[in-house]
Design a protein around this motif. Structure first.
Motif, PDB file in Angstrom:
ATOM      1  N   LYS A 217      -6.471   2.943   5.965  1.00 22.93           N
ATOM      2  CA  LYS A 217      -7.278   3.763   5.070  1.00 22.93           C
ATOM      3  C   LYS A 217      -8.170   4.730   5.823  1.00 22.93           C
ATOM      4  O   LYS A 217      -8.511   5.798   5.303  1.00 22.93           O
ATOM      5  CB  LYS A 217      -8.138   2.859   4.176  1.00 22.93           C
ATOM      6  N   SER A 218      -8.545   4.379   7.045  1.00 23.46           N
ATOM      7  CA  SER A 218      -9.394   5.270   7.826  1.00 23.46           C
ATOM      8  C   SER A 218      -8.663   6.517   8.316  1.00 23.46           C
ATOM      9  O   SER A 218      -9.303   7.518   8.647  1.00 23.46           O
ATOM     10  CB  SER A 218      -9.965   4.512   9.026  1.00 23.46           C
ATOM     11  N   GLU A 219      -7.347   6.456   8.362  1.00 19.61           N
ATOM     12  CA  GLU A 219      -6.571   7.597   8.864  1.00 19.61           C
ATOM     13  C   GLU A 219      -5.812   8.321   7.766  1.00 19.61           C
ATOM     14  O   GLU A 219      -5.652   9.542   7.814  1.00 19.61           O
ATOM     15  CB  GLU A 219      -5.578   7.105   9.924  1.00 19.61           C
ATOM     16  N   PHE A 220      -5.330   7.588   6.777  1.00 28.36           N
ATOM     17  CA  PHE A 220      -4.534   8.178   5.707  1.00 28.36           C
ATOM     18  C   PHE A 220      -5.161   7.839   4.359  1.00 28.36           C
ATOM     19  O   PHE A 220      -5.861   6.833   4.224  1.00 28.36           O
ATOM     20  CB  PHE A 220      -3.089   7.651   5.737  1.00 28.36           C
ATOM     21  N   GLU A 221      -4.873   8.681   3.398  1.00 30.77           N
ATOM     22  CA  GLU A 221      -5.304   8.402   2.030  1.00 30.77           C
ATOM     23  C   GLU A 221      -4.319   7.414   1.413  1.00 30.77           C
ATOM     24  O   GLU A 221      -3.142   7.728   1.224  1.00 30.77           O
ATOM     25  CB  GLU A 221      -5.363   9.689   1.213  1.00 30.77           C
ATOM     26  N   MET A 222      -4.812   6.220   1.106  1.00 38.00           N
ATOM     27  CA  MET A 222      -3.947   5.133   0.679  1.00 38.00           C
ATOM     28  C   MET A 222      -4.338   4.667  -0.717  1.00 38.00           C
ATOM     29  O   MET A 222      -5.463   4.834  -1.165  1.00 38.00           O
ATOM     30  CB  MET A 222      -4.046   3.949   1.647  1.00 38.00           C
ATOM     31  N   LYS A 223      -3.369   4.055  -1.391  1.00 40.13           N
ATOM     32  CA  LYS A 223      -3.592   3.378  -2.657  1.00 40.13           C
ATOM     33  C   LYS A 223      -3.224   1.910  -2.488  1.00 40.13           C
ATOM     34  O   LYS A 223      -2.085   1.588  -2.127  1.00 40.13           O
ATOM     35  CB  LYS A 223      -2.744   4.007  -3.769  1.00 40.13           C
TER      36      LYS A 223
ATOM     37  N   ALA B 295       5.596  -3.310   7.525  1.00 38.20           N
ATOM     38  CA  ALA B 295       6.978  -2.900   7.260  1.00 38.20           C
ATOM     39  C   ALA B 295       6.948  -1.610   6.450  1.00 38.20           C
ATOM     40  O   ALA B 295       6.405  -1.578   5.346  1.00 38.20           O
ATOM     41  CB  ALA B 295       7.732  -3.989   6.506  1.00 38.20           C
ATOM     42  N   VAL B 296       7.523  -0.549   6.995  1.00 38.60           N
ATOM     43  CA  VAL B 296       7.409   0.788   6.420  1.00 38.60           C
ATOM     44  C   VAL B 296       8.718   1.174   5.752  1.00 38.60           C
ATOM     45  O   VAL B 296       9.800   1.046   6.351  1.00 38.60           O
ATOM     46  CB  VAL B 296       7.048   1.823   7.504  1.00 38.60           C
ATOM     47  N   TYR B 297       8.608   1.619   4.513  1.00 38.80           N
ATOM     48  CA  TYR B 297       9.734   2.237   3.817  1.00 38.80           C
ATOM     49  C   TYR B 297       9.235   3.574   3.261  1.00 38.80           C
ATOM     50  O   TYR B 297       8.650   3.649   2.196  1.00 38.80           O
ATOM     51  CB  TYR B 297      10.250   1.343   2.692  1.00 38.80           C
ATOM     52  N   VAL B 298       9.448   4.627   4.029  1.00 34.81           N
ATOM     53  CA  VAL B 298       8.957   5.981   3.738  1.00 34.81           C
ATOM     54  C   VAL B 298       7.434   5.938   3.587  1.00 34.81           C
ATOM     55  O   VAL B 298       6.733   5.810   4.593  1.00 34.81           O
ATOM     56  CB  VAL B 298       9.647   6.578   2.493  1.00 34.81           C
ATOM     57  N   ASP B 299       6.896   6.003   2.366  1.00 38.46           N
ATOM     58  CA  ASP B 299       5.446   5.994   2.187  1.00 38.46           C
ATOM     59  C   ASP B 299       4.931   4.669   1.637  1.00 38.46           C
ATOM     60  O   ASP B 299       3.739   4.544   1.368  1.00 38.46           O
ATOM     61  CB  ASP B 299       5.019   7.129   1.260  1.00 38.46           C
ATOM     62  N   ASP B 300       5.812   3.669   1.457  1.00 35.90           N
ATOM     63  CA  ASP B 300       5.403   2.336   1.016  1.00 35.90           C
ATOM     64  C   ASP B 300       5.266   1.429   2.235  1.00 35.90           C
ATOM     65  O   ASP B 300       6.184   1.347   3.061  1.00 35.90           O
ATOM     66  CB  ASP B 300       6.410   1.745   0.032  1.00 35.90           C
ATOM     67  N   MET B 301       4.125   0.745   2.310  1.00 37.16           N
ATOM     68  CA  MET B 301       3.852  -0.129   3.450  1.00 37.16           C
ATOM     69  C   MET B 301       3.568  -1.532   2.954  1.00 37.16           C
ATOM     70  O   MET B 301       2.581  -1.751   2.231  1.00 37.16           O
ATOM     71  CB  MET B 301       2.659   0.395   4.256  1.00 37.16           C
ATOM     72  N   ASN B 302       4.420  -2.474   3.342  1.00 36.57           N
ATOM     73  CA  ASN B 302       4.206  -3.883   3.056  1.00 36.57           C
ATOM     74  C   ASN B 302       3.510  -4.508   4.258  1.00 36.57           C
ATOM     75  O   ASN B 302       4.052  -4.521   5.369  1.00 36.57           O
ATOM     76  CB  ASN B 302       5.541  -4.586   2.791  1.00 36.57           C
ATOM     77  N   ILE B 303       2.304  -5.017   4.032  1.00 40.54           N
ATOM     78  CA  ILE B 303       1.510  -5.638   5.096  1.00 40.54           C
ATOM     79  C   ILE B 303       1.569  -7.145   4.907  1.00 40.54           C
ATOM     80  O   ILE B 303       1.224  -7.667   3.838  1.00 40.54           O
ATOM     81  CB  ILE B 303       0.057  -5.144   5.061  1.00 40.54           C
ATOM     82  N   ILE B 304       2.032  -7.835   5.933  1.00 40.35           N
ATOM     83  CA  ILE B 304       2.237  -9.284   5.883  1.00 40.35           C
ATOM     84  C   ILE B 304       1.505  -9.906   7.053  1.00 40.35           C
ATOM     85  O   ILE B 304       1.542  -9.384   8.181  1.00 40.35           O
ATOM     86  CB  ILE B 304       3.736  -9.618   5.945  1.00 40.35           C
ATOM     87  N   GLY B 305       0.824 -11.010   6.814  1.00 33.38           N
ATOM     88  CA  GLY B 305       0.140 -11.703   7.901  1.00 33.38           C
ATOM     89  C   GLY B 305      -0.963 -12.595   7.393  1.00 33.38           C
ATOM     90  O   GLY B 305      -1.069 -12.900   6.197  1.00 33.38           O
TER      91      GLY B 305
ATOM     92  N   MET C 234       0.848  -1.186   0.000  1.00 36.35           N
ATOM     93  CA  MET C 234       0.000   0.000   0.000  1.00 36.35           C
ATOM     94  C   MET C 234       0.887   1.241   0.000  1.00 36.35           C
ATOM     95  O   MET C 234       1.984   1.236   0.579  1.00 36.35           O
ATOM     96  CB  MET C 234      -0.932   0.019   1.215  1.00 36.35           C
ATOM     97  N   ASP C 235       0.396   2.272  -0.668  1.00 39.01           N
ATOM     98  CA  ASP C 235       1.164   3.508  -0.825  1.00 39.01           C
ATOM     99  C   ASP C 235       0.365   4.662  -0.241  1.00 39.01           C
ATOM    100  O   ASP C 235      -0.837   4.800  -0.515  1.00 39.01           O
ATOM    101  CB  ASP C 235       1.467   3.767  -2.303  1.00 39.01           C
ATOM    102  N   VAL C 236       1.030   5.496   0.550  1.00 42.57           N
ATOM    103  CA  VAL C 236       0.388   6.656   1.162  1.00 42.57           C
ATOM    104  C   VAL C 236       0.482   7.834   0.205  1.00 42.57           C
ATOM    105  O   VAL C 236       1.570   8.171  -0.277  1.00 42.57           O
ATOM    106  CB  VAL C 236       1.043   7.010   2.512  1.00 42.57           C
TER     107      VAL C 236
END
Length: 567
Positions: A524-530, A501-511, A411-413
């Motif tokens: 998505k409820s807090e930030f505008e995400m893609k 896992a956060v790399y600046v504005d890129d978020m890798n979600i694993i689970g 996901m990208d912020v």
């Protein structure tokens, strides 16, 4: 104390009580001392000797071990053919740009060790600087041990004297002012006849070249006094045929035929058939064509001289996406006159082409960037460090996904830095696209500044402000920050777990699947995400999700490097 362990401190300066570490240090020290004493180097060269001693210890066996340390690690018997005596003379080739065909081809250095069996290290004797060279290109003399500073006898050698060759001069043919003075000084006036026979054509040349210059003196058509000064007789024609700064109301023009070497002087019709020496046609400002003034809000094309194209800024469709984002995030405060003692930072519009994993342009975007280089430390910012995920952590998470059959999503912020709250008071110059207040009157735009309420791209602390904002939110929602990798957040529930896992504005979600969905909705409820789906490109790595696992490669990076190298 519960199991009977007694802490015993060693005696100072007795390395034998500190175990193998101090014993190894003592061994290196003994070898180093021997190396330095054998050479003519000063004690300040002990650092090079320590490194060389450590390399020697790795290559040799010990009294208790029949194999060397390197052989125990690699399984192969090391080669010692590249070893040379420490501190001996080595003659290395001079690089081609620094050598000449008739000069020396090698220079002497002091051998101080090696980086590998094919690369040596040597010291420049005069400066003490350290260099490297190829072992196969060097010649060693293990019987000579130079000292730093060079041989004292070399410094008092006489320098080679340069030969002075009697080169004949042709300055008498040079019409430059310097050559005229040299000609005048080398030709005595007594040897010049009182009258010199000058052809009529030459008189015309001299008169045409200096007519404009002599008109103020009333001698425009006078014959030059060649008897008194030879330089006057051979006065060079001026490039433009007139003094600098003067204007010709009716400039001279070239003949119609290109092959005709003659020019026509329209000012003086008596001077005909004057040879063309490359005179440039002169035009006055009054003869220049008049141009219409450019109207306000009209931009001139960069190729205006050829197409004379202009654009009306009022009729151009402007993409206000970036300005809308800045307004939506409430980045800007009110536009106010610059407070006293405040130096606002500058700004710049940056245009970016976003690419995918195949290096294809997917969209164009404009970004307003603050010129953070004008910020002052301690006044405009304090801390700037912001942790990011490294490649090792990312590769470990990929292996975890494969081994535990987990889900992985990227996901990208959108405009991530605009979410951070600034911890200092910062003013920026009013950017293009924002209007001044109605009360500004006739004051210029440079007299106003805008207060930044949130972090902006380009500021020194923007990355840290964004990380702090994200970290506070995730920790408040029950995620635990990892101590070893602060950019990894973990949340465990009864139904599963999720790793962000956060790399600046890129978020890798694993689970697990349920927790991954909950985490995505939480962000998505807090930030505008893609939502970019499965992770396919991150940190320069390309991921191909297959039934048997995940294939990691960098083919796009390799292709781009080849395209850049071979054009």
């Amino acid at each position: 104390m519960s199991i009977g362990i007694d802490v015993e401190h060693p005696v100072p300066h007795v390395h034998t009580q500190n175990g193998l570490a101090e014993a190894a240090i003592k061994r290196i020290q003994m070898v180093t001392r021997t190396l330095v004493m054998r050479t003519n180097l000063p004690l300040s060269a002990w650092g090079h000797a320590v490194l060389h001693a450590a390399m020697l210890i790795r290559l040799r066996p010990t009294a208790t071990q029949a194999f060397s340390a390197q052989q125990l690690v690699t399984g192969y018997e090391p080669s010692i053919s590249h070893l040379r005596i420490f501190g001996c003379a080595v003659y290395v080739p001079i690089t081609p740009p620094q050598r000449t065909k008739m000069g020396p081809q090698r220079r002497m250095g002091i051998y101080v060790g090696f980086e590998s069996p094919t690369i040596i290290r040597y010291v420049e004797p005069l400066t003490g600087d350290l260099f490297t060279a190829r072992f196969a290109d060097c010649h060693f003399d293990e019987t000579v041990f130079p000292s730093l500073g060079g041989d004292k006898n070399v410094t008092i050698q006489q320098e080679r004297r340069e030969l002075s060759w009697p080169v004949p001069t042709l300055s008498h043919n040079d019409r430059s002012p310097t050559a005229q003075r040299e000609t005048k000084s080398h030709i005595p006036a007594a040897n010049v006849p009182a009258r010199m026979e000058v052809p009529e054509k030459d008189f015309r040349l001299i008169d045409a070249a200096s007519a404009t210059q002599n008109v103020g003196q009333g001698i425009a058509g006078a014959t030059p006094n060649v008897g008194g000064d030879v330089a006057q007789a051979v006065a060079p024609p001026r490039k433009r045929g007139r003094p600098q700064g003067s204007r010709d109301t009716h400039p001279r023009k070239r003949a119609a035929k290109a092959h005709d070497p003659l020019i026509i002087d329209t000012q003086n019709p008596t001077h005909e058939n004057i040879p063309d020496y490359g005179y440039v046609q002169e035009t006055s400002l009054e003869d220049a064509p008049s141009l219409e003034p450019i109207r306000e809000n009209v931009e001139i094309s960069i190729n205006y001289t050829s197409v004379h194209g202009t654009w009306d800024r009022n009729s151009i469709v402007v993409d206000d996406a970036e300005l809308d984002s800045l307004t939506k995030r409430t980045v800007f405060g009110p536009v106010v006159p610059i407070p006293s003692g405040i130096k606002p930072v500058g700004y710049k519009w940056v245009f970016v082409r976003k690419r995918n994993e195949k290096n294809e342009i997917v969209r164009y975007k404009a970004r307003l960037v603050a010129q953070g280089f004008s910020q002052r430390p301690g006044i405009d910012y304090e801390e700037t460090y912001s942790p990011v995920m490294d490649v090792i952590t990312f590769r470990y998470l990929i292996s975890l996904v494969v081994s535990e059959k987990l889900n992985m999503q990227l996901m990208d912020v959108v405009t991530a830095y605009l979410y951070g709250d600034l911890d200092t008071e910062i003013y920026m110059k009013v950017p293009d696209g924002l209007s001044l207040p109605k009360s500004s009157g006739s004051r210029p735009r440079s007299a106003f500044a805008i207060r930044l309420k949130r972090s902006l791209y380009g500021l020194k602390q923007s990355g840290r402000m964004w990380y702090t904002r994200l970290s506070d939110y995730l920790i408040g929602r029950g995620y635990v920050n990892n101590e070893l990798c602060p950019c990894v957040f973990i949340k465990t529930t009864s139904s599963g777990f999720a790793i962000v896992a956060v790399y600046v504005d890129d978020m890798n979600i694993i689970g697990t699947l349920d927790e991954l969905r909950d985490t995505a909705e939480c962000l998505k409820s807090e930030f505008e995400m893609k939502d970019l789906g499965k992770t396919r490109f991150c940190l320069g790595l390309e991921l191909e999700h297959r039934d048997s696992g995940i294939l990691i490669h960098q083919s796009a990076y390799t292709q781009n490097a080849q395209a850049f190298q071979y054009g």
